[in-house]
Motif scaffolding. Structure first.
Motif, PDB file in Angstrom:
ATOM      1  N   PRO A  70      -0.816  -2.423   2.719  1.00 34.77           N
ATOM      2  CA  PRO A  70       0.260  -2.543   1.733  1.00 34.77           C
ATOM      3  C   PRO A  70       0.774  -3.979   1.577  1.00 34.77           C
ATOM      4  O   PRO A  70       0.810  -4.746   2.530  1.00 34.77           O
ATOM      5  N   TYR A  71       1.212  -4.253   0.342  1.00 34.59           N
ATOM      6  CA  TYR A  71       1.587  -5.622  -0.007  1.00 34.59           C
ATOM      7  C   TYR A  71       2.865  -5.624  -0.841  1.00 34.59           C
ATOM      8  O   TYR A  71       3.223  -4.634  -1.478  1.00 34.59           O
ATOM      9  N   TYR A  72       3.521  -6.776  -0.834  1.00 35.60           N
ATOM     10  CA  TYR A  72       4.661  -6.993  -1.724  1.00 35.60           C
ATOM     11  C   TYR A  72       4.132  -6.966  -3.163  1.00 35.60           C
ATOM     12  O   TYR A  72       3.097  -7.564  -3.467  1.00 35.60           O
ATOM     13  N   ALA A  73       4.878  -6.275  -4.026  1.00 38.97           N
ATOM     14  CA  ALA A  73       4.362  -5.877  -5.342  1.00 38.97           C
ATOM     15  C   ALA A  73       3.750  -7.000  -6.181  1.00 38.97           C
ATOM     16  O   ALA A  73       2.844  -6.753  -6.974  1.00 38.97           O
ATOM     17  N   THR A  74       4.202  -8.237  -6.017  1.00 37.62           N
ATOM     18  CA  THR A  74       3.687  -9.305  -6.889  1.00 37.62           C
ATOM     19  C   THR A  74       2.361  -9.908  -6.417  1.00 37.62           C
ATOM     20  O   THR A  74       1.775 -10.717  -7.136  1.00 37.62           O
TER      21      THR A  74
ATOM     22  N   ASN B 128       7.165  -6.780   4.062  1.00 41.76           N
ATOM     23  CA  ASN B 128       7.616  -5.928   2.978  1.00 41.76           C
ATOM     24  C   ASN B 128       6.342  -5.343   2.375  1.00 41.76           C
ATOM     25  O   ASN B 128       5.484  -6.126   1.970  1.00 41.76           O
ATOM     26  N   PRO B 129       6.131  -4.054   2.326  1.00 38.58           N
ATOM     27  CA  PRO B 129       7.103  -2.964   2.441  1.00 38.58           C
ATOM     28  C   PRO B 129       7.191  -2.267   3.799  1.00 38.58           C
ATOM     29  O   PRO B 129       8.031  -1.384   3.939  1.00 38.58           O
ATOM     30  N   THR B 130       6.372  -2.623   4.799  1.00 40.60           N
ATOM     31  CA  THR B 130       6.266  -1.724   5.964  1.00 40.60           C
ATOM     32  C   THR B 130       7.314  -1.982   7.046  1.00 40.60           C
ATOM     33  O   THR B 130       7.527  -1.131   7.910  1.00 40.60           O
TER      34      THR B 130
ATOM     35  N   MET C  72      11.170   3.883  -3.440  1.00 44.50           N
ATOM     36  CA  MET C  72       9.903   3.424  -4.033  1.00 44.50           C
ATOM     37  C   MET C  72       8.729   4.205  -3.447  1.00 44.50           C
ATOM     38  O   MET C  72       8.636   4.366  -2.224  1.00 44.50           O
ATOM     39  N   PRO C  73       7.815   4.695  -4.301  1.00 40.27           N
ATOM     40  CA  PRO C  73       6.610   5.336  -3.775  1.00 40.27           C
ATOM     41  C   PRO C  73       5.766   4.316  -3.021  1.00 40.27           C
ATOM     42  O   PRO C  73       5.646   3.169  -3.463  1.00 40.27           O
ATOM     43  N   GLY C  74       5.195   4.728  -1.892  1.00 37.62           N
ATOM     44  CA  GLY C  74       4.326   3.832  -1.145  1.00 37.62           C
ATOM     45  C   GLY C  74       3.198   3.282  -2.013  1.00 37.62           C
ATOM     46  O   GLY C  74       2.808   2.125  -1.875  1.00 37.62           O
ATOM     47  N   GLU C  75       2.697   4.137  -2.914  1.00 39.97           N
ATOM     48  CA  GLU C  75       1.553   3.725  -3.751  1.00 39.97           C
ATOM     49  C   GLU C  75       1.865   2.479  -4.581  1.00 39.97           C
ATOM     50  O   GLU C  75       0.951   1.785  -5.021  1.00 39.97           O
ATOM     51  N   SER C  76       3.157   2.187  -4.831  1.00 43.42           N
ATOM     52  CA  SER C  76       3.509   0.965  -5.568  1.00 43.42           C
ATOM     53  C   SER C  76       3.084  -0.275  -4.811  1.00 43.42           C
ATOM     54  O   SER C  76       3.043  -1.374  -5.375  1.00 43.42           O
ATOM     55  N   PHE C  77       2.834  -0.113  -3.499  1.00 44.14           N
ATOM     56  CA  PHE C  77       2.520  -1.271  -2.654  1.00 44.14           C
ATOM     57  C   PHE C  77       1.077  -1.228  -2.172  1.00 44.14           C
ATOM     58  O   PHE C  77       0.730  -1.909  -1.210  1.00 44.14           O
ATOM     59  N   GLY C  78       0.257  -0.404  -2.830  1.00 44.04           N
ATOM     60  CA  GLY C  78      -1.160  -0.369  -2.480  1.00 44.04           C
ATOM     61  C   GLY C  78      -1.582   0.976  -1.939  1.00 44.04           C
ATOM     62  O   GLY C  78      -0.759   1.786  -1.521  1.00 44.04           O
ATOM     63  N   GLN C  79      -2.874   1.193  -1.935  1.00 44.55           N
ATOM     64  CA  GLN C  79      -3.403   2.506  -1.546  1.00 44.55           C
ATOM     65  C   GLN C  79      -3.186   2.823  -0.068  1.00 44.55           C
ATOM     66  O   GLN C  79      -3.083   3.981   0.320  1.00 44.55           O
ATOM     67  N   SER C  80      -3.061   1.779   0.765  1.00 43.35           N
ATOM     68  CA  SER C  80      -2.861   2.051   2.191  1.00 43.35           C
ATOM     69  C   SER C  80      -1.503   2.669   2.478  1.00 43.35           C
ATOM     70  O   SER C  80      -1.292   3.235   3.546  1.00 43.35           O
ATOM     71  N   ALA C  81      -0.584   2.546   1.532  1.00 42.14           N
ATOM     72  CA  ALA C  81       0.756   3.113   1.736  1.00 42.14           C
ATOM     73  C   ALA C  81       0.906   4.458   1.027  1.00 42.14           C
ATOM     74  O   ALA C  81       2.015   4.986   0.918  1.00 42.14           O
ATOM     75  N   ALA C  82      -0.209   5.035   0.567  1.00 46.00           N
ATOM     76  CA  ALA C  82      -0.147   6.352  -0.090  1.00 46.00           C
ATOM     77  C   ALA C  82       0.432   7.372   0.888  1.00 46.00           C
ATOM     78  O   ALA C  82       0.235   7.270   2.105  1.00 46.00           O
ATOM     79  N   GLY C  83       1.184   8.332   0.352  1.00 47.53           N
ATOM     80  CA  GLY C  83       1.771   9.357   1.215  1.00 47.53           C
ATOM     81  C   GLY C  83       3.002   8.864   1.961  1.00 47.53           C
ATOM     82  O   GLY C  83       3.498   9.532   2.868  1.00 47.53           O
ATOM     83  N   HIS C  84       3.486   7.703   1.573  1.00 46.30           N
ATOM     84  CA  HIS C  84       4.692   7.134   2.185  1.00 46.30           C
ATOM     85  C   HIS C  84       5.711   6.814   1.092  1.00 46.30           C
ATOM     86  O   HIS C  84       5.363   6.738  -0.092  1.00 46.30           O
ATOM     87  N   ILE C  85       6.937   6.618   1.501  1.00 49.45           N
ATOM     88  CA  ILE C  85       7.945   6.058   0.592  1.00 49.45           C
ATOM     89  C   ILE C  85       8.601   4.870   1.294  1.00 49.45           C
ATOM     90  O   ILE C  85       8.698   4.846   2.513  1.00 49.45           O
TER      91      ILE C  85
END
Ligand code: PMP
Length: 389
Positions: free
Chosen positions: A124-128, A175-177, A350-363
């Motif tokens: 997961p990564y910072y959105a930008t 950010n985000p973890t 924020m949905p985890g998916e907003s920060f990449g596929q590795s954060a799927a299933g997380h918020i």
């Protein structure tokens, strides 16, 4: 008229992942009571003493063009702060003052990437992050940091993508973890950078928000000062998000080129903002601790509430102003959960998916509202998750 491909491609064509955020804002505008745990901004404002320093500087006449590299006084103050905190001798010529950390991230990639270069970053990564890389014409290559590994990237995964890449961007505290990279992780990353001759872009804008563990700047590791560009900012450390003030710390020849870039882009940062930043840094770390303290309290509130249930699991937040919650036991995606929570409880995360596929299933929960409201929001969030499980 057709625009240039670089600007058209910044978002990569997909959703920017902020749909829940915009929906929450629209509901709020309609007068619905919404608890917003979305954006990384303090619930306090810049300290009045800093604003007074800004005012005094402006009234004293520092309203013209300021030195493009940054004032010598501020570059010296930043260099001293870095020397003191990392042990790496750092001089004003290692520092470029920038309008915030975001423009520093962009400038850093401009400095090291060519058009078409492979630029690595951790998901997961910072959105930008991916857009910043695409913005300079380079190709973003994500390195998955899996939840099962506490969202720490593995050196072997980075090494696998390193051939042909020019740079790696990391962010700790994250950010985000909320994860802080430990010494072993950073040593492994440094080894890959040296082996594959990669530039390291180290985003350390949360370096004053450390709850558990120690922040290590990878620039301090053997052979790394010559290949590391550190991104700093006063947004998070001093609640100065709106002042747009940050820096890049890098080898002197890199900074010299970055000053040329700044001459052709930002033309520097307002002198009165730089003077206010100088004043703020001269106050030492007490104001930084005061700005960070609410997040430490809310982190504890989160951990206490989580201990009383067994549906939602946290990746223990070690730093920064966010908690990442694993909601997979509720049987939904992060996006599905965030939308359902907004509709059912008026709580925006924020949905985890907003920060990449590795954060799927997380918020991602931003701990950025007053303690009592925050506690109520997390309590209701956990109650809602329990009804789904
Ligand atoms: N890096 C990270 C990881 C961030 O979370 C942010 C802001 N949310 C930034 C950089 C940029 O911050 P600024 O431009 O305000 O310094």
């Amino acid at each position: 008229m057709k625009l240039g491909n670089r600007i058209l491609n910044i978002t990569g064509g997909g959703s920017d992942g902020w749909d829940v955020f915009y929906r929450a804002r629209a509901m709020k505008a309609e007068g619905k009571p919404i608890l917003e745990l979305t954006i990384g901004e303090h619930d306090i404002r810049t300290h009045p003493d800093i604003l007074n320093a800004m005012h005094a500087s402006a009234m004293g006449g520092h309203t013209g063009y300021a030195a493009i590299s940054g004032t010598l006084a501020l570059r010296q103050a930043v260099a001293d702060r870095i020397t003191q905190r990392t042990g790496v001798p750092t001089r004003p010529n290692n520092i470029l003052i920038t309008p915030g950390g975001q423009s520093a991230l962009f400038a850093a990639h401009m400095a090291v990437c060519d058009e078409g270069s492979r630029a690595l970053f951790v998901d997961p990564y910072y959105a930008t992050y991916p857009g910043t890389i695409r913005g300079v014409g380079a190709v973003p290559v994500p390195i998955a940091a899996h939840a099962r590994n506490g969202f720490l990237p593995l050196a072997s995964d980075i090494a696998a993508e390193a051939p042909g890449a020019v740079s790696l961007m990391i962010n700790s505290p994250n950010n985000p973890t909320g994860v802080i990279y430990d010494a072993a992780t950073l040593t492994g990353i440094a080894q890959v950078c040296r082996d594959h001759d990669l530039w390291l872009i180290s985003d350390e804008v949360y370096d004053t928000q450390v709850w558990d563990g120690t922040h290590i700047s990878p620039r301090s590791l053997p052979g790394m000062a010559e290949r590391t560009l550190v991104i700093g900012s006063m947004s998070k450390s001093h609640a100065m998000t709106g002042s747009r003030i940050g820096w890049i710390c890098a080898p002197e020849d890199v900074i010299a080129r970055l000053v040329t870039l700044a001459t052709h882009t930002t033309y520097g940062v307002a002198g009165f903002v730089q003077d206010a930043a100088c004043f703020a840094l001269a106050q030492g770390d007490a104001p930084e601790r005061a700005v960070a303290a609410p997040f430490a309290r809310r982190r504890q509130i989160t951990l206490d509430l989580l201990a009383g249930q067994n549906v939602v699991r946290a990746v223990p937040p070690q730093g920064a102003m966010y908690t990442m919650l694993d909601i997979r036991a509720a049987g939904m995606t992060g996006e599905g959960f965030a939308n359902a929570l907004l509709d059912a409880e008026g709580i925006a995360v924020m949905p985890g998916e907003s920060f990449g596929q590795s954060a799927a299933g997380h918020i991602r929960v931003a701990m950025t509202i007053a303690d009592a409201d925050y506690e109520q929001a997390v309590r209701r969030l956990l109650g809602f998750a329990a009804t789904l499980a």
